[in-house]
Write a protein that holds these residues in place. Structure first.
Motif, mmCIF file in Angstrom:
data_model
loop_
_atom_site.group_PDB
_atom_site.id
_atom_site.type_symbol
_atom_site.label_atom_id
_atom_site.label_comp_id
_atom_site.label_asym_id
_atom_site.label_seq_id
_atom_site.Cartn_x
_atom_site.Cartn_y
_atom_site.Cartn_z
ATOM 1 N N LEU A 182 0.831 -1.203 0.000
ATOM 2 C CA LEU A 182 0.000 0.000 0.000
ATOM 3 C C LEU A 182 0.865 1.252 0.000
ATOM 4 O O LEU A 182 0.575 2.225 -0.712
ATOM 5 N N ALA A 183 1.933 1.226 0.781
ATOM 6 C CA ALA A 183 2.852 2.370 0.789
ATOM 7 C C ALA A 183 3.480 2.566 -0.589
ATOM 8 O O ALA A 183 3.627 3.697 -1.075
ATOM 9 N N LEU A 184 3.825 1.455 -1.239
ATOM 10 C CA LEU A 184 4.412 1.532 -2.579
ATOM 11 C C LEU A 184 3.382 2.025 -3.594
ATOM 12 O O LEU A 184 3.692 2.837 -4.472
ATOM 13 N N ALA A 185 2.147 1.553 -3.471
ATOM 14 C CA ALA A 185 1.092 1.943 -4.408
ATOM 15 C C ALA A 185 0.794 3.434 -4.335
ATOM 16 O O ALA A 185 0.438 4.052 -5.340
ATOM 17 N N ARG A 186 0.928 4.006 -3.161
ATOM 18 C CA ARG A 186 0.680 5.448 -3.026
ATOM 19 C C ARG A 186 1.678 6.261 -3.849
ATOM 20 O O ARG A 186 1.361 7.348 -4.319
ATOM 21 N N LYS A 187 2.868 5.700 -4.043
ATOM 22 C CA LYS A 187 3.886 6.412 -4.823
ATOM 23 C C LYS A 187 3.837 6.044 -6.300
ATOM 24 O O LYS A 187 4.015 6.903 -7.163
ATOM 25 N N GLU A 188 3.595 4.767 -6.607
ATOM 26 C CA GLU A 188 3.749 4.287 -7.977
ATOM 27 C C GLU A 188 2.448 4.195 -8.771
ATOM 28 O O GLU A 188 2.481 4.067 -9.984
ATOM 29 N N ARG A 189 1.314 4.226 -8.103
ATOM 30 C CA ARG A 189 0.001 4.219 -8.754
ATOM 31 C C ARG A 189 -0.193 3.061 -9.740
ATOM 32 O O ARG A 189 -0.412 3.267 -10.930
ATOM 33 N N PRO A 190 -0.116 1.813 -9.284
ATOM 34 C CA PRO A 190 -0.368 0.694 -10.201
ATOM 35 C C PRO A 190 -1.835 0.646 -10.611
ATOM 36 O O PRO A 190 -2.717 1.027 -9.840
ATOM 37 N N SER A 191 -2.089 0.181 -11.820
ATOM 38 C CA SER A 191 -3.479 0.032 -12.258
ATOM 39 C C SER A 191 -4.067 -1.283 -11.768
ATOM 40 O O SER A 191 -5.282 -1.431 -11.666
ATOM 41 N N LEU A 192 -3.192 -2.253 -11.477
ATOM 42 C CA LEU A 192 -3.654 -3.565 -11.045
ATOM 43 C C LEU A 192 -2.828 -4.025 -9.851
ATOM 44 O O LEU A 192 -1.599 -3.951 -9.865
ATOM 45 N N VAL A 193 -3.521 -4.488 -8.815
ATOM 46 C CA VAL A 193 -2.860 -5.002 -7.618
ATOM 47 C C VAL A 193 -3.307 -6.444 -7.413
ATOM 48 O O VAL A 193 -4.506 -6.730 -7.375
ATOM 49 N N ILE A 194 -2.348 -7.353 -7.302
ATOM 50 C CA ILE A 194 -2.648 -8.764 -7.070
ATOM 51 C C ILE A 194 -2.282 -9.081 -5.626
ATOM 52 O O ILE A 194 -1.109 -9.029 -5.241
ATOM 53 N N VAL A 195 -3.290 -9.379 -4.820
ATOM 54 C CA VAL A 195 -3.100 -9.606 -3.393
ATOM 55 C C VAL A 195 -3.465 -11.048 -3.083
ATOM 56 O O VAL A 195 -4.610 -11.456 -3.256
ATOM 57 N N HIS A 196 -2.518 -11.817 -2.598
ATOM 58 C CA HIS A 196 -2.776 -13.235 -2.328
ATOM 59 C C HIS A 196 -3.339 -13.480 -0.934
ATOM 60 O O HIS A 196 -3.886 -14.541 -0.671
#
Length: 317
Positions: A48-62
């Motif tokens: 989540l911390a990384l997503a706030r910076k990099e803005r991925p369009s798709l997140v795969i959470v296992h």
């Protein structure tokens, strides 16, 4: 309510974040190398911390957690929590950019990946294969035209020679189906089945018409990969930046530098870096890499020398 700083930027349509499954992240990176930026985080919180910076369009959470998922959704990302099935296939359904980019089924007509697997970390070998493939794409149609001109009932020697030559040249570059078709035409020649020869030459022409764009697609993708990995005069700086952003392309760049790093880093340092990059421990790798570079910088200052990695164009410090 006005958008916050976290939600005011649109997600990057070519960015994918995988959380908690290193094998899946590597598989996706290999499948979409050069087409998408794949990042990996060990925990949902780190992701989540990384997503706030990099803005991925798709997140795969296992290991999905509703609170964490809500955080990704607020950032505008699509979340996938797969339990079964092929994740990489699911990606092409979820991200149109990847679906269109992967519409060329390269491997079915020419299996370049298996060819490269013989020497996976040899950049010179990879470059040589690229040159041969480019030559095949350029000369392939003329090769088929020459076969057609050589075909004369009762005069099979030249066509046999051309088929044998094509099987060796094209087949050795991964076009197994094309190679099998040349054998079928040779059998028809030997048995005097003229209609089968004509039909076989037509199939070879169709197959070459599929091989040429498949090679073009692979070469374009390879060009993007090489530009991304080596598109800098300071690859060690680039490696630091890639690892800090959890970009799996850092693994590719590290492999390309690995042999030259052996001449500069201590074996114990290199072993720790190897372990971190192989397990996708990007925070650990970033820290180790920064420490190694700092140590070399101190040695640089102490000796008033400029240690290089392999050659003057690749510097650790």
């Amino acid at each position: 309510m006005p958008p916050t700083s976290e939600t005011s930027h649109a997600p990057d349509p070519t960015s994918v974040l995988v959380i908690g499954a290193a094998d899946a992240a590597l598989a996706i990176h290999q499948r979409f190398e050069g087409l998408a930026t794949v990042r990996f985080a060990r925990t949902p919180e780190e992701g989540l911390a990384l997503a706030r910076k990099e803005r991925p369009s798709l997140v795969i959470v296992h290991t999905p957690d509703q609170t964490v998922l809500a955080g990704f959704l607020e950032l505008g990302a699509t979340c996938l929590a797969p339990t079964t099935g092929d994740i990489a296939t699911a990606l092409t359904d979820l991200v149109p950019h990847l679906a269109s980019s992967c519409s060329h089924d390269t491997q079915s007509v020419i299996d370049i990946d298996s060819l490269l697997a013989w020497l996976p970390d040899q950049n010179d070998y990879r470059a040589a294969i690229a040159v041969m493939l480019a030559r095949l794409a350029e000369d392939g149609p003329a090769m088929i035209a020459e076969m057609r001109r050589a075909w004369r009932p009762g005069e099979t020697g030249l066509l046999r020679h051309l088929l044998h030559k094509a099987r060796g040249g094209v087949g050795s570059l991964g076009a197994r189906r094309f190679a099998e078709m040349t054998i079928e035409v040779e059998v028809a020649l030997r048995e005097g089945k003229h209609e089968n020869v004509e039909a076989g030459l037509f199939r070879l022409e169709e197959e070459m018409a599929a091989i040429v764009p498949a090679i073009g697609h692979w070469l374009a993708r390879e060009s993007r990969i090489q530009e991304r990995v080596r598109g800098t005069d300071m690859p060690c700086e680039r490696l630091q930046a890639m690892a800090a952003r959890h970009d799996l392309a850092a693994c590719d760049l590290y492999r390309s530098l690995r042999r030259e790093l052996e001449a500069t880093l201590r074996p114990s340092e290199l072993a720790r870096l190897d372990r971190a990059i192989h397990t996708l421990d990007f925070p650990g790798f970033t820290s180790l890499w920064a420490s190694a570079r700092a140590g070399l910088a101190r040695e640089d200052r102490a000796s008033s020398a400029h240690p290089a990695v392999g050659n003057s164009s690749i510097r650790v410090v």
